[in-house]
Structure formats: C-alpha cells, structure tokens
Design an enzyme around this catalytic site. Structure first.
Site, PDB file in Angstrom:
ATOM      1  N   GLY A 142      62.678 -26.588 -54.774  1.00 21.01           N
ATOM      2  CA  GLY A 142      61.734 -27.551 -55.359  1.00 21.01           C
ATOM      3  C   GLY A 142      61.976 -27.801 -56.841  1.00 21.01           C
ATOM      4  O   GLY A 142      61.577 -28.847 -57.367  1.00 21.01           O
ATOM      5  N   ALA A 187      59.799 -23.981 -54.404  1.00 19.82           N
ATOM      6  CA  ALA A 187      58.458 -23.910 -53.826  1.00 19.82           C
ATOM      7  C   ALA A 187      58.133 -22.431 -53.607  1.00 19.82           C
ATOM      8  O   ALA A 187      59.042 -21.592 -53.491  1.00 19.82           O
ATOM      9  CB  ALA A 187      58.417 -24.680 -52.516  1.00 19.82           C
ATOM     10  N   GLU A 189      64.605 -30.305 -56.885  1.00 22.92           N
ATOM     11  CA  GLU A 189      64.005 -31.534 -56.343  1.00 22.92           C
ATOM     12  C   GLU A 189      63.094 -32.222 -57.352  1.00 22.92           C
ATOM     13  O   GLU A 189      63.112 -33.454 -57.467  1.00 22.92           O
ATOM     14  CB  GLU A 189      63.239 -31.197 -55.050  1.00 22.92           C
ATOM     15  CG  GLU A 189      64.188 -30.836 -53.910  1.00 22.92           C
ATOM     16  CD  GLU A 189      63.486 -30.223 -52.709  1.00 22.92           C
ATOM     17  OE1 GLU A 189      62.673 -29.288 -52.894  1.00 22.92           O
ATOM     18  OE2 GLU A 189      63.737 -30.674 -51.584  1.00 22.92           O
TER      19      GLU A 189
END
Ligand code: COA
Length: 264
Positions: free
Chosen positions: A108, A63, A111
């Site tokens: 992220g 992110a 993820e």
C-alpha cells in the site's frame, strides 16, 4: 489529527502519515484519518501537497497485515475498496500531490505513492509489491497503476516475484523522478510544491485533469479533452494577468514582476 498530520505552509501543505511504531502501515484508522485530512483541504487555498511518512525509516510499509489477517472474502473486498476510493481521491484531487518517499514504500505504500502525481525518494527508499508472498494480490491499485507507470513487463516481474527494488532501480524504471540524500528529500519536495503553487492554479488543475483523463481515452478523444480544458483557462483572470504581464515585460523590461495568481 490521529495518525495523519497536515501542516499548511502558505500555498502548499505537507501531509505526514504518522504511525511510526508500525512503519506507517495503513490500517482502517489511518485511511479514515487521511480521508478526513483531505476533506479539510480547500483547493482554492492550497495549490500543491507533499505526502510523506513520519520517521527516517519508512514512508508506508503497506496495508496493515494484522488487520488484514482475519478478513473474510467480503471484508477483503471492502477493505480494497476503502483504499482504492481514497487513493483515487488523491489521484483526482484538484491539486498536484508529490510523494516524498522517505524509506519503505511497500504494498500500500508503493500504491499510495503511485496515486500521487509525482514521486521523488530518498536514496534509502525501498519499493515493492510483496503481496503474493502473503497470499494476496496488491489491493489498493498496484496491479493497475504499476503496469501503467512503468511497463507491464516490469510490473509483472515486480508483482510476481515480490522482489523489492532500491531507489536507483526505481529511478531507472521511471517509478520516481529523482533520488536525494534523505535530509535533502523534504526540502526538495517542498521546493517543488512551492514552485507549482506559484503558477496559475486553474491552469495547473486543468493540466492534471487533461493528463489524467486523456490517458484513459484514445488520442482523438484525449486531444478534445485538452482543447476544452485549454479553452476554460481563457475565462480566468489568471490567464489575462499572466499574458498581460508577459506583454508588459516585452514593452518595458523594468516592469518585470512576478504574477501573483489569484486562482480566479
Ligand atoms: N502491517 C502491520 N505492521 C507492520 C507492517 C505492516 N505492513 N510493516 C511493519 N509493521 C510493524 C511490525 O510488525 C513491527 O511492529 P512491532 O514492533 O509491534 O513488532 C514494526 O512495524 C517494525 O517492523 P519490523 O518488521 O520490526 O522492522 P524491520 O526493519 O525488521 O523490517 C520491513 C521492515 C518493512 C522489511 C518489515 O516490517 C516488513 O516486511 N513489513 C511488511 C511489508 C509488507 O509486506 N507490506 C505489504 C503488506 S500487503
């Protein structure tokens, strides 16, 4: 479109997160663009998706730290929800997603790869959940999916230590299914997507749902989930044609043909 490209190649598509200047880090705009690209996929037309990152260095480096650096508690929670909602859409999307991890898959990035059905990677790939080194928890599902995908002990070790792992270790712990030289990664992912796309799409879709929903239930409920999705297939023309083709082949081997499944 924007930071996310999609190329439709017959019955499958390749989605590329394209923000190489920031190693494809996920800011709000990237998340919105990816959501818009998903909106544009017709599961009756596209039967498998490859997800990758632009450039040779990074899949997704997490992110966006710049964007997150000034968030309040409520904004942080909302940003987590934005990522979680999008990744859950990928996880439950009615066609399989293959993550072709071409480099850094951190935070992220790890993820989003974990929200895909299948992960394969380049031998240069690096996986990790570095968030505790930044003063946060993983926020786009990492604490949940990593523990389910590998083991709670290995997930806790990776998350608490914030230590990155290389492709060979990701393979050893079952985070990826296979490792390729970088130049062979996308062709391998596309070949897999093409193979999936040739199979009966209603059956493939029901398999995804049966596996995903069944994993959330106890075994008695899970096998009932499978029974219903298995039963549903018998309403499809693809089942009739797939089985009739097998029986024709048995009667007369010269009649061998590839079934052109119609998604009906
Ligand atoms: N958010 C925002 N920008 C990021 C980013 C992220 N997660 N990861 C990389 N970038 C940006 C860098 O700021 C840099 O931008 P700049 O050229 O404008 O300075 C650019 O991408 C290249 O990154 P850089 O750090 O110079 O490359 P590197 O090869 O030295 O290191 C990494 C690569 C992946 C090890 C390093 O970028 C990194 O640690 N990124 C953060 C990973 C992370 O913690 N992710 C989880 C976030 S919760």
């Amino acid at each position: 479109m924007g930071f996310v490209d999609i190329e439709k190649k017959g019955k499958y598509a390749v989605i590329t997160i394209n923000r190489p200047d920031a190693l494809n880090a996920l800011n709000s705009q990237v998340l919105d663009d990816l959501g818009a690209v998903l909106d544009g996929i017709d599961p009756d037309e596209i039967r498998a998706v490859v997800l990758t990152g632009a450039g040779e260095k990074s899949f997704v480096a997490g992110a966006d730290i710049g964007e997150m650096s000034t968030l309040s508690k409520a904004e942080g929670e909302a940003f987590g929800k934005k990522g979680n909602d999008l990744f859950r859409r990928i996880e439950t999307f009615p066609v399989p997603f293959i993550a072709a991890v071409n480099g850094f898959a951190l935070g992220g990035g790890c993820e989003i790869a974990m929200s895909c059905d299948i992960r394969i990677c380049a031998d240069s790939a690096v996986f990790g959940q570095p968030e505790v080194g930044l003063g946060i928890t993983p926020g786009f599902g990492g604490t949940q999916r990593l523990a389910r995908l590998v083991s709670p002990g290995m997930a806790k070790q990776m998350i608490y230590t914030a230590r990155n792992i290389k492709a060979d270790e990701a393979y050893r712990i079952g985070l990826v299914n296979a490792v390729y030289p970088l130049e062979e990664l996308l062709p391998a992912a596309e070949k897999m997507a093409e193979t999936i796309a040739k199979n009966a799409p209603i059956a493939v879709r029901n398999c995804k749902k049966a596996i995903n929903d069944g994993l959330q239930a106890d075994i008695d409920k899970a096998i009932v989930i499978e029974e219903k999705l298995f039963g549903d297939c018998f309403e499809s023309e693809d089942q009739r044609e797939g089985m009739a083709n097998f029986l024709r082949k048995k009667d007369d081997p010269k009649k061998v043909k590839v079934v052109d499944f119609q998604n009906r």
